[in-house]
Design an enzyme around this catalytic site. Structure first.
Site, mmCIF file in Angstrom:
data_model
loop_
_atom_site.group_PDB
_atom_site.id
_atom_site.type_symbol
_atom_site.label_atom_id
_atom_site.label_comp_id
_atom_site.label_asym_id
_atom_site.label_seq_id
_atom_site.Cartn_x
_atom_site.Cartn_y
_atom_site.Cartn_z
ATOM 1 N N TYR A 269 55.763 17.304 107.231
ATOM 2 C CA TYR A 269 57.029 18.069 107.793
ATOM 3 C C TYR A 269 57.821 18.506 106.459
ATOM 4 C CZ TYR A 269 62.022 18.154 108.848
ATOM 5 O OH TYR A 269 63.364 18.517 108.949
ATOM 6 N N LYS B 66 64.011 13.863 119.000
ATOM 7 C CA LYS B 66 62.602 14.071 119.729
ATOM 8 C C LYS B 66 62.460 13.705 120.970
ATOM 9 C CE LYS B 66 62.350 16.235 115.641
ATOM 10 N NZ LYS B 66 62.462 17.774 115.394
ATOM 11 N N ILE C 157 59.900 9.067 114.437
ATOM 12 C CA ILE C 157 60.705 9.680 115.467
ATOM 13 C C ILE C 157 59.930 10.304 116.768
ATOM 14 C CG2 ILE C 157 62.409 10.113 113.499
ATOM 15 C CD1 ILE C 157 61.313 12.955 113.381
ATOM 16 N N ASP D 15 57.649 6.819 109.374
ATOM 17 C CA ASP D 15 58.714 7.878 110.447
ATOM 18 C C ASP D 15 58.360 7.833 111.614
ATOM 19 O OD1 ASP D 15 60.291 9.892 111.410
ATOM 20 O OD2 ASP D 15 60.569 11.011 109.548
#
Lengths: 463, 468
Positions: free
Chosen positions: A145, A269, A232, A230
């Site tokens: 990202y 998300k 998410i 992470d």
């Protein structure tokens, strides 16, 4: 002496990357099905807009949650005053229950080990501040990202060293890739403090395999460093193989209470609520939790929002219903994108999660270079009018891959995007065909000329 | 294993300011359920005017329901994460801020950067203005939270500008110069001076003279001025509030260098009493600072749900006018109640016209003019008298004996109980003092010894002392 700080005047906020520039172009000419049907379709934004109706229905049935009321009584005052950085207990409880459910209840979480932050952006930065010194490094598998370049590095002074993953094995993390990255860091005299993975992956849209997770756990244990997972996108897993959280992998290795593994989560998300700024850090290390909690002062979640979501996520029926329905819709939408791209002869990395696909456009490049990738990207933005994200902005080391989002637009807009792409690819193929015809002819003529000139040359030589 | 930031103490949380809170948490006063508990007077919150906000909300239910003109705006808000902030919210905020300053200053919404509370705003500004190891000057006494907010993750140092009771703790040119020189001696590059106006903990607004000193100083040294004006809406008495920008405008400095080095921090936590909603902001005429801090605000954005709610609250001009006036009236009354209550116990306060607290002079109650005596008195106040007030040392005050006492975070009844408790304590101390004086004058050595044991037992709350 600089009047402002170096941080204020440098470029390490990463905002000049193409990832953000594409957004700017979109902002100047945004598609609208009525007002601007020829505008740029935003396919660079990993948002989940498919399940708002479920949330809106719930809100309509539960006005107290949004009205700051409880059992008919206003709790506005209580909420307005609530700034305890330990967070609303009811919210933390609801959040850990939600997180456990997303993981099929194979793991459970302690509300006391969770730290609320204003979004995952804040959570990630805070973890860096807690785990690393200025100048230390974290290893990150590529592609990753683009926001990490800002979130992890900018104000913390921490470095990112990439773990290169390639298409040859579907971008899976390998032991040699991790070792190589670690060596790279050592060569640059950087102290590696940990590894940060995104699982499910952004931009790949894949969930990590058990071998990958075990590999990572063994590596960090051996090197005595941290692992940040992470997660998410954990609620966006819409297909098999099912999601294996790092916590589950640890549990299966009897390392449940490992205090060097930390999770980052957010409701941006899964629930599609990026505007509400709800993120969290989960850690079994009480010192990390304690330091992160104090640091969360710099980015607390609005109590008004904590209350709303505590009521929503405490509703078991709603939770179950939402998770299942949302995943179904994501699956359908991903399939639409994949098949649409297939019609244009474009393939995607096989994915089972996320709000995007990792698309293989290498065959559309004029050459196997990043310059060619940029060229293609510019054409797609300006000519095809689609904002998609070039792999280079995600630090992919193979040109030609693009991240294309599918959950942030209407079905019609997606169809239109697919049509535009089809025409574009068609025109490239036509152009390429013409070019190759041209080349073929030129080459034929060229050979003839060459034969002629060669003879005369020889004749000259022999003169 | 962890970073030095995670394992050190520079989050400042071990200061007495926070310890008092912990003690309160263990034994909180409640009028009915725990009438002998500790009364919280260490929390600068405004609880006096909620009814006004609640009544507005009842009349405007759409706002909480995330609707506009009958239509749901939920989706729009849920997706809104633009770090430039909700434009309508910023428009309302700048108007509100201008109103608070008697419309003598006008603000441009494009120069406003939203942050998750003033805590976030202050830290972000420091990240933008100073590098690790550089320094900011702060007049003492100052808000204890600054030790964490300005220093912890930024690596920036605070150098205090000492202010004294001899002139009402006003900032003098001399004090500024002295602090600057001290910083130089410590090899610290000074990047700016941060003031809180109205002052926490003093509760006073800065005079024109002080503001002029600061601006002149900033011009001479080529440094920044950060004016934390979070209490600007709590000015309840004359003299009126003069914002730093007003002072700069009065000197026609709009087109000079220093204009782009003046920055304001504001928040809705104190005036509107909404600390839980995390609404703070930076105002700056410096485009680079606005640009950088906008990007940094990604780390602490304001929930769009909250931005929407407050846009509508502030858009109601009738409400904001009514609120400002009524809120100030109530603050004034409450402060007067505290001041007169303390006076009855022979305790004076620094004359104040703003804030949610008084700066109280308890020097005469100290056993000696020392920090140890102040801490001892503070211990007695919390554990014995049952009032969590904040000792001046936690605010880096250079003179022992001053305490910050909050008045807006409790009911009238509770404040009355607090005043009674102080009166009792002072009378007890006086009585003990008189006894002590008498025995010193009249008693034989044996009697003196017996009596002093008895006195010690009576006045000491610490059981350990008996074991010595």
């Amino acid at each position: 002496m600089g009047l402002l700080s170096r941080k204020a005047t440098c470029n390490s906020h990463g905002q000049d990357s193409s990832y953000f520039l594409g957004w700017l172009e979109y902002e100047k000419n945004p598609y609208h099905h009525l007002h601007n049907p020829n505008g740029i379709i935003q396919m660079g934004l990993a948002e989940n807009q498919l399940s708002f109706d479920l949330l809106e229905t719930w809100l309509a049935k539960n006005p107290e949650a949004v009205g700051c009321k409880r059992d008919g009584q206003s709790i506005f005052r209580e909420l307005a005053l609530f700034q305890d950085y330990h967070g609303l207990p009811a919210f933390k409880k609801a959040l850990v229950d939600f997180m456990a459910e997303i993981r099929g209840n194979k793991v459970s979480f302690e509300p006391n080990n969770i730290v609320l932050t204003a979004g995952a952006t804040s959570a990630n930065e805070t973890l860096m501040f807690c785990l690393a010194e200025h100048g230390d490094a974290f290893l990150l598998p590529t592609p990753y990202y683009p926001g990490f370049d800002r979130d992890l590095k900018w104000r913390t002074g921490v470095q990112i060293v990439p773990i290169h993953c390639t298409s040859s094995n579907c971008f899976r993390i390998t032991a040699s890739a991790i070792e190589e990255a670690y060596q790279q860091a050592q060569k640059k005299n950087l102290t590696v403090k940990g590894i940060l993975i995104t699982n499910p992956s952004n931009p790949l849209g894949t969930t990590m395999t058990r071998p990958e997770l075990n590999l990572l756990i063994n590596f960090i244990t051996d090197k005595q460093i941290h692992l940040i997972s992470d997660e998410i996108y954990s609620g966006t897993v819409f297909n098999s193989p099912s999601f294996i959280s790092i916590m589950e992998a640890l549990k299966d290795m009897n390392m449940e209470k490992n205090n060097r593994v930390h999770i980052v989560y957010s409701l941006s998300k899964d629930l599609g609520l990026p505007g509400f700024r709800v993120g969290a850090i989960y850690s079994n290390d009480p010192t990390v939790v304690s330091a992160a909690v104090k640091m969360s002062s710099f980015g607390l979640v609005s109590s008004q929002t904590q209350y709303l979501l505590s009521v929503m996520l405490s509703d078991k029926k709603f939770r179950n219903h939402y998770i299942v329905k949302n995943q179904n819709r994501l699956l359908k939408r991903q399939r639409k994108l994949v098949s649409g791209l297939e019609k244009s002869g474009i393939r995607c990395l096989e994915s089972n999660a996320g709000l995007f696909c990792w698309v293989d456009m290498r065959h559309l490049l004029s050459s196997d270079t990043f310059e060619a990738e940029m060229e293609l990207w510019e054409r797609i933005i300006y000519d095809v009018k689609l904002n998609i994200s070039p792999g280079s902005s995600c630090h992919c080391n193979e040109p030609g891959w693009f991240r294309v989002c599918f959950a942030n637009m209407s079905e019609d807009a997606l169809e239109l995007a697919m049509q535009r792409l089809k025409s574009f690819v068609g025109s490239i193929e036509k152009h390429n065909h013409q070019e190759s015809e041209k080349l073929r002819k030129e080459s034929h003529i060229g050979k003839w000329i060459f034969r002629l000139s060669f003879q005369s040359f020889n004749e000259q030589d022999q003169r | 294993m962890l970073s030095s930031k995670a394992s050190c103490n520079s989050h400042g949380q071990d200061s007495s300011y926070f310890l008092g809170w912990q003690l309160y948490e263990n034994n909180p006063f409640h009028e009915v359920e725990n009438p002998t508990g500790i009364i919280q007077m260490g929390l600068a919150e405004n609880q006096l005017s909620f009814d006004l906000v609640e009544s507005w909300l009842r009349k405007n239910p759409e706002v909480m329901e995330l609707k506009k003109g009958g239509e749901s705006v939920f989706r729009e808000l849920a997706l809104f994460q633009d770090y430039h902030g909700l434009p309508t919210f910023k428009n309302e905020l700048v108007e509100y801020m201008a109103k608070m300053r008697g419309n003598k200053v006008k603000f441009d919404p494009n120069n406003l950067v939203l942050a998750a509370g003033a805590t976030s705003a202050n830290e972000t500004l420091i990240f933008c203005l100073a590098d690790p190891g550089e320094a900011i000057l702060l007049p003492t006494p100052y808000y204890p939270g600054f030790d964490r907010d300005l220093k912890w993750r930024t690596g920036v140092e605070i150098v205090p500008v000492h202010c004294w009771s001899s002139n009402g703790f006003r900032i003098t040119m001399f004090a500024l110069e002295e602090a600057y020189e001290r910083a130089q001696k410590l090899n610290l590059k000074v990047k700016g001076v941060l003031i809180t106006n109205p002052s926490n903990p003093l509760g006073t607004t800065m005079t024109k003279e002080e503001l002029d000193h600061l601006i002149t100083f900033a011009m001479a040294k080529n440094i920044h001025v950060i004016s934390d004006e979070v209490f600007s809406g709590t000015v309840f008495d004359s003299p009126g509030f003069i914002s730093i920008l007003e002072a700069a405008m009065d000197r026609n400095l709009e087109n000079t260098d220093v204009w782009s080095r003046i920055h304001i921090v504001y928040s809705l936590s104190k005036d509107l009493g909404l600390p839980g909603f995390r609404v703070g902001m930076i105002y700056s005429n410096n485009k680079t600072v606005v640009g950088a801090s906008t990007k940094m605000s990604s780390f602490g954005l304001v929930s769009s749900q909250t931005q929407y709610l407050l846009t509508n609250v502030l858009a109601s001009k009738r409400f904001t006018s009514k609120y400002m006036k009524e809120n100030q009236k109530r603050l004034k009354k409450r402060k007067e109640m505290l001041v007169s209550g303390l006076k009855k116990s022979g305790i004076e306060c620094l004359k104040s016209n703003a804030g949610l607290f008084c700066w109280v002079d308890m020097r005469h109650l100290l056993s000696s003019n020392t920090l140890e005596a102040e801490t001892k008195l503070w211990n007695q106040m919390v554990c014995d008298v049952g009032l969590n007030i904040s000792p001046g040392s936690s605010f880096h005050c250079s003179e022992p004996g001053w305490f910050r006492v909050c008045f807006a975070n409790m009911s009238r009844g509770t404040l009355q109980v607090a005043m009674r408790r102080i009166k009792d304590f002072v009378e007890r101390s006086n009585f003990m003092g008189r006894i002590k004086m008498n025995y010193q004058q009249n008693m034989s050595s044996l009697s003196r010894k017996l009596l002093s044991n008895w006195v010690r037992k009576l006045s000491s709350p610490d059981p350990n002392e008996h074991e010595r």
